[in-house]
Design a protein around this motif. Structure first.
Motif, mmCIF file in Angstrom:
data_model
loop_
_atom_site.group_PDB
_atom_site.id
_atom_site.type_symbol
_atom_site.label_atom_id
_atom_site.label_comp_id
_atom_site.label_asym_id
_atom_site.label_seq_id
_atom_site.Cartn_x
_atom_site.Cartn_y
_atom_site.Cartn_z
ATOM 1 N N GLU A 63 -65.381 4.288 69.957
ATOM 2 C CA GLU A 63 -66.889 4.197 70.404
ATOM 3 C C GLU A 63 -67.582 5.352 70.042
ATOM 4 O OE1 GLU A 63 -65.953 3.925 74.729
ATOM 5 O OE2 GLU A 63 -65.572 1.773 74.632
ATOM 6 N N GLY A 64 -67.289 6.326 69.380
ATOM 7 C CA GLY A 64 -67.820 7.585 68.930
ATOM 8 C C GLY A 64 -67.057 8.427 68.031
ATOM 9 N N PHE A 65 -67.522 9.631 67.866
ATOM 10 C CA PHE A 65 -66.597 10.774 66.938
ATOM 11 C C PHE A 65 -67.438 12.017 67.453
ATOM 12 C CE2 PHE A 65 -70.162 9.270 64.276
ATOM 13 C CZ PHE A 65 -70.565 10.471 63.862
ATOM 14 N N LYS A 66 -66.428 12.913 66.917
ATOM 15 C CA LYS A 66 -66.846 14.393 67.260
ATOM 16 C C LYS A 66 -66.479 15.119 65.861
ATOM 17 C CE LYS A 66 -66.516 18.079 70.478
ATOM 18 N NZ LYS A 66 -66.028 18.668 71.681
ATOM 19 N N ILE A 67 -67.198 15.693 65.245
ATOM 20 C CA ILE A 67 -66.651 16.577 64.181
ATOM 21 C C ILE A 67 -67.153 18.162 64.499
ATOM 22 C CG2 ILE A 67 -67.227 17.142 61.510
ATOM 23 C CD1 ILE A 67 -66.235 14.258 62.152
ATOM 24 N N THR A 68 -66.052 18.849 64.533
ATOM 25 C CA THR A 68 -66.296 20.494 64.775
ATOM 26 C C THR A 68 -65.738 21.355 63.945
ATOM 27 O OG1 THR A 68 -64.231 20.512 65.864
ATOM 28 C CG2 THR A 68 -66.083 19.935 67.153
ATOM 29 N N GLY A 69 -66.375 22.522 63.815
ATOM 30 C CA GLY A 69 -65.829 23.537 62.828
ATOM 31 C C GLY A 69 -66.283 23.383 61.519
ATOM 32 N N HIS A 70 -65.680 24.341 60.693
ATOM 33 C CA HIS A 70 -66.077 24.321 59.207
ATOM 34 C C HIS A 70 -64.664 24.277 58.590
ATOM 35 C CE1 HIS A 70 -70.401 25.015 59.654
ATOM 36 N NE2 HIS A 70 -69.982 25.815 60.384
ATOM 37 N N VAL A 71 -64.590 23.618 57.358
ATOM 38 C CA VAL A 71 -63.210 23.538 56.699
ATOM 39 C C VAL A 71 -62.614 24.923 56.332
ATOM 40 C CG1 VAL A 71 -61.974 22.302 54.758
ATOM 41 C CG2 VAL A 71 -63.964 21.245 56.213
ATOM 42 N N ILE A 115 -66.894 22.078 49.252
ATOM 43 C CA ILE A 115 -66.832 20.448 48.976
ATOM 44 C C ILE A 115 -66.257 19.613 49.874
ATOM 45 C CG2 ILE A 115 -67.449 20.909 46.409
ATOM 46 C CD1 ILE A 115 -64.807 19.801 45.813
ATOM 47 N N VAL A 116 -65.249 20.146 50.779
ATOM 48 C CA VAL A 116 -64.612 19.174 51.657
ATOM 49 C C VAL A 116 -65.423 19.182 52.856
ATOM 50 C CG1 VAL A 116 -62.478 18.704 52.939
ATOM 51 C CG2 VAL A 116 -62.394 19.602 50.551
ATOM 52 N N CYS A 117 -65.891 20.393 53.163
ATOM 53 C CA CYS A 117 -66.888 20.423 54.354
ATOM 54 C C CYS A 117 -68.056 19.754 54.133
ATOM 55 C CB CYS A 117 -67.217 21.763 54.623
ATOM 56 S SG CYS A 117 -67.994 22.024 56.219
ATOM 57 N N ALA A 118 -68.512 19.621 52.973
ATOM 58 C CA ALA A 118 -70.012 18.887 52.525
ATOM 59 C C ALA A 118 -69.536 17.470 52.389
ATOM 60 C CB ALA A 118 -70.248 19.344 51.272
ATOM 61 N N ALA A 119 -68.468 16.849 52.167
ATOM 62 C CA ALA A 119 -67.856 15.628 52.199
ATOM 63 C C ALA A 119 -67.965 15.138 53.658
ATOM 64 C CB ALA A 119 -66.815 15.372 51.541
ATOM 65 N N ILE A 120 -67.344 15.933 54.571
ATOM 66 C CA ILE A 120 -67.404 15.614 55.949
ATOM 67 C C ILE A 120 -68.461 15.373 56.636
ATOM 68 C CG2 ILE A 120 -66.252 16.130 58.151
ATOM 69 C CD1 ILE A 120 -63.803 17.196 56.715
ATOM 70 N N GLY A 178 -71.915 23.442 62.807
ATOM 71 C CA GLY A 178 -70.586 23.069 63.121
ATOM 72 C C GLY A 178 -70.146 22.149 64.348
ATOM 73 N N LEU A 179 -71.009 21.353 64.592
ATOM 74 C CA LEU A 179 -70.926 20.336 65.692
ATOM 75 C C LEU A 179 -71.702 18.780 65.305
ATOM 76 C CD1 LEU A 179 -69.753 19.140 68.005
ATOM 77 C CD2 LEU A 179 -71.811 20.057 69.540
ATOM 78 N N LEU A 180 -71.128 17.700 65.113
ATOM 79 C CA LEU A 180 -71.453 16.536 65.320
ATOM 80 C C LEU A 180 -70.930 15.536 66.115
ATOM 81 C CD1 LEU A 180 -73.777 14.277 64.502
ATOM 82 C CD2 LEU A 180 -72.730 13.957 62.338
ATOM 83 N N GLU A 181 -71.573 15.199 67.089
ATOM 84 C CA GLU A 181 -70.977 14.408 68.445
ATOM 85 C C GLU A 181 -71.996 13.131 68.530
ATOM 86 O OE1 GLU A 181 -68.720 14.860 72.387
ATOM 87 O OE2 GLU A 181 -69.659 16.317 71.828
ATOM 88 N N CYS A 182 -71.149 11.906 68.639
ATOM 89 C CA CYS A 182 -72.016 10.684 68.560
ATOM 90 C C CYS A 182 -71.090 9.702 69.414
ATOM 91 C CB CYS A 182 -72.065 10.184 67.060
ATOM 92 S SG CYS A 182 -72.730 8.353 67.119
ATOM 93 N N HIS A 183 -71.882 9.157 70.173
ATOM 94 C CA HIS A 183 -71.344 8.033 70.896
ATOM 95 C C HIS A 183 -72.315 7.072 71.314
ATOM 96 C CE1 HIS A 183 -67.970 10.919 72.319
ATOM 97 N NE2 HIS A 183 -68.968 11.926 72.634
#
Length: 99
Positions: A7-15, A24-29, A55-60
């Motif tokens: 139903e959604g996702f939350k991406i936090t922080g930096h790699v 490049i991994v942080c950029a890919a994410i 440092g945050l992308l949250e989507c629901h």
């Protein structure tokens, strides 16, 4: 996730593999997660709640949609593969949504 449905996702922080702007991994994410948000919101025109800042992308999702579930599961599986390649820098977990 609720009853096996994403139903959604939350991406936090930096790699932290390289300095900010060269990681490049942080950029890919970032690209994967922002692409998923754009697909849900702009392409599919679904009702989503999101927050985007450094440092945050949250989507629901605010509505159920099988195609959206497929997009979110694809994001999850892709991030999971990245976490296997970079286990010290990337972690992925599922969280059940309480209603």
């Amino acid at each position: 996730m609720n009853e096996g449905i994403f139903e959604g996702f939350k991406i936090t922080g930096h790699v932290g593999i390289d300095v900010k702007g060269k990681d490049i991994v942080c950029a890919a994410i970032s690209a994967l997660s922002q692409s998923t948000l754009i697909g849900l919101k702009e392409v599919m025109r679904l009702n989503v709640h999101y927050e985007l800042k450094d440092g945050l992308l949250e989507c629901h999702l605010r509505e159920k949609n099988e195609c959206a579930h497929t997009m979110l599961k694809t994001l999850y599986e892709t991030l999971f593969q990245l976490s296997k390649q970079y286990p010290k820098n990337v972690s992925v977990r599922e969280t059940e949504v309480k209603k």
